[in-house]
Write a protein that holds these residues in place. Structure first.
Motif, PDB file in Angstrom:
ATOM      1  N   ARG A  31       0.377  -1.308   0.006  1.00 48.13           N
ATOM      2  CA  ARG A  31       0.101  -0.061   0.051  1.00 48.13           C
ATOM      3  C   ARG A  31       0.652   1.023  -0.053  1.00 48.13           C
ATOM      4  O   ARG A  31       1.911   1.394   0.614  1.00 48.13           O
ATOM      5  N   TYR A  82      -2.845 -18.995  13.314  1.00 47.19           N
ATOM      6  CA  TYR A  82      -3.293 -18.414  13.153  1.00 47.19           C
ATOM      7  C   TYR A  82      -2.850 -17.381  11.657  1.00 47.19           C
ATOM      8  O   TYR A  82      -1.717 -17.102  12.721  1.00 47.19           O
ATOM      9  N   LYS A  83      -3.324 -17.119  10.702  1.00 47.84           N
ATOM     10  CA  LYS A  83      -1.833 -17.025   9.398  1.00 47.84           C
ATOM     11  C   LYS A  83      -3.101 -16.028   8.692  1.00 47.84           C
ATOM     12  O   LYS A  83      -4.066 -16.570   8.267  1.00 47.84           O
ATOM     13  N   GLU A  84      -2.855 -14.451   8.620  1.00 52.89           N
ATOM     14  CA  GLU A  84      -3.326 -14.046   8.228  1.00 52.89           C
ATOM     15  C   GLU A  84      -2.457 -13.162   6.920  1.00 52.89           C
ATOM     16  O   GLU A  84      -2.469 -12.689   5.830  1.00 52.89           O
ATOM     17  N   TYR A  85      -0.864 -13.381   7.204  1.00 57.57           N
ATOM     18  CA  TYR A  85      -0.275 -12.775   5.839  1.00 57.57           C
ATOM     19  C   TYR A  85       0.455 -14.073   6.129  1.00 57.57           C
ATOM     20  O   TYR A  85       1.264 -14.155   6.442  1.00 57.57           O
TER      21      TYR A  85
ATOM     22  N   TYR B  40      -7.722  -3.480   9.697  1.00 55.91           N
ATOM     23  CA  TYR B  40      -7.020  -3.803  10.874  1.00 55.91           C
ATOM     24  C   TYR B  40      -5.688  -4.027  10.381  1.00 55.91           C
ATOM     25  O   TYR B  40      -5.584  -4.895   9.427  1.00 55.91           O
ATOM     26  N   PRO B  41      -4.857  -4.396  11.591  1.00 63.29           N
ATOM     27  CA  PRO B  41      -3.158  -4.706  11.527  1.00 63.29           C
ATOM     28  C   PRO B  41      -3.769  -6.612  10.686  1.00 63.29           C
ATOM     29  O   PRO B  41      -3.971  -6.932  11.631  1.00 63.29           O
ATOM     30  N   ARG B  42      -3.092  -7.244  10.477  1.00 61.61           N
ATOM     31  CA  ARG B  42      -3.116  -8.780  10.330  1.00 61.61           C
ATOM     32  C   ARG B  42      -1.798  -8.881  10.907  1.00 61.61           C
ATOM     33  O   ARG B  42      -0.889  -9.165  11.530  1.00 61.61           O
ATOM     34  N   VAL B  43      -2.187 -10.116  11.165  1.00 60.93           N
ATOM     35  CA  VAL B  43      -1.859 -11.459  12.707  1.00 60.93           C
ATOM     36  C   VAL B  43      -1.755 -11.998  12.062  1.00 60.93           C
ATOM     37  O   VAL B  43      -1.617 -12.702  11.455  1.00 60.93           O
ATOM     38  N   VAL B  56       2.306  -9.188  14.465  1.00 64.38           N
ATOM     39  CA  VAL B  56       1.129  -8.043  13.570  1.00 64.38           C
ATOM     40  C   VAL B  56       1.801  -6.469  12.391  1.00 64.38           C
ATOM     41  O   VAL B  56       2.629  -6.730  13.094  1.00 64.38           O
ATOM     42  N   ARG B 104      -8.087  -4.979  18.263  1.00 63.09           N
ATOM     43  CA  ARG B 104      -8.502  -6.547  17.328  1.00 63.09           C
ATOM     44  C   ARG B 104      -8.263  -7.653  18.809  1.00 63.09           C
ATOM     45  O   ARG B 104      -6.934  -7.442  19.790  1.00 63.09           O
TER      46      ARG B 104
END
Lengths: 134, 144
Positions: A31, A82-85, B40-43, B56, B104
């Motif tokens: 971004r 838990y994986k978001e990225y 929101y920040p990714r974790v 994070v 969060r």
């Protein structure tokens, strides 16, 4: 006045979807914020996890390719709960207008934010032309 | 020549190719990153035998402004995205980086010792080490 500023076009069409594919390697489009100044353009790029060693700025003709490789930490004995990225490399491609002085592009990195400055060459800066009364 | 065959040969529509294309598209959906517009920040959360680790993504954050609250088996993060204040003569022409406040709560895989939690901030990523509560650790019982 606006014509004197470098027009940037973002060549990452998949930027909105979050991932850009290039050959087999997959990239994330970071971004950005862009600010216009009288002497050029300021770009702020979010690249969390990246150090200065992981950043590559490649200029070919008027195309700037920005690549950042975040540092990955190998966590022995840990399982992802838990994986978001994913620590995928960042890439974004910009087409610079001819006014940008490529030799004087500045880059600095702090806390995962890359700041780029694209100066406009002296000759193309806006000039005020006085109108003489005839 | 069958009807299907003739169509296939004319390169109009290949149902098998169409199925393969759909499959490629579908697998792409699940392979994608979290939406980049996320406000929101990714974790990421990693679970180990003795501790959990939370990372994070918070580029440009001010570590002092982050509020980390550890409950028995939850972590709550509170903070604000860093705002770049445009200086005199500067004007935003594009704004994609998130702004505003966030909160969060992440559920942990096991109860943690909130007194021993350690947090550090490096290269725009917050790292939180959450040691497992001593009494919760699995124990091996010897049979005498």
């Amino acid at each position: 006045m606006s014509a004197a500023f470098p027009a940037f076009s973002n060549e990452a069409p998949a930027a909105r979807s979050g991932a850009v594919e290039a050959k087999t390697e997959r990239f994330i489009a970071p971004r950005i914020d862009m600010l216009r100044r009288e002497d050029g353009l300021v770009l702020l790029v979010d690249m969390p996890g990246t150090t200065d060693k992981g950043i590559d700025l490649h200029v070919e003709k008027n195309v700037l390719t920005l690549t950042g490789r975040p540092e990955t930490e190998a966590l022995e004995g840990f399982e992802p709960a838990y994986k978001e990225y994913r620590a995928r490399p960042y890439r974004r491609v910009f087409t610079m207008s001819e006014e940008v002085d490529i030799e004087r592009i500045e880059a600095s990195l702090k806390n995962g934010v890359l700041r780029l400055f694209f100066p406009v060459s002296e000759t193309t800066k806006p000039k005020k032309i006085a109108v003489r009364q005839g | 020549m069958s009807w299907l065959g003739s169509i296939k040969n004319r390169d109009f529509w290949d149902p098998l190719e169409e199925l393969a294309r759909i499959q490629r598209d579908m697998s792409g959906i699940f392979d994608r990153e979290a939406p980049i517009e996320a406000d929101y920040p990714r974790v990421n959360l990693w679970s180990g035998a003795n501790e959990a680790r939370l990372t994070v993504e918070l580029p440009g954050a001010n570590a002092e402004d982050l509020d980390i609250n550890v409950g028995s088996s939850t972590v709550t993060l509170k903070g604000a995205f860093p705002v770049y204040e445009a200086k005199e003569g500067e004007e935003f022409v594009r704004r994609e980086r998130p702004t505003g406040q966030f909160m969060r709560t992440v559920e942990l895989p096991f109860p943690v010792d909130s007194g021993k939690v350690d947090a550090s901030y490096k290269n725009g990523v917050l790292h939180v080490v959450l040691p497992r509560l001593e009494g919760d650790k699995p124990r091996k019982i010897k049979i005498s």
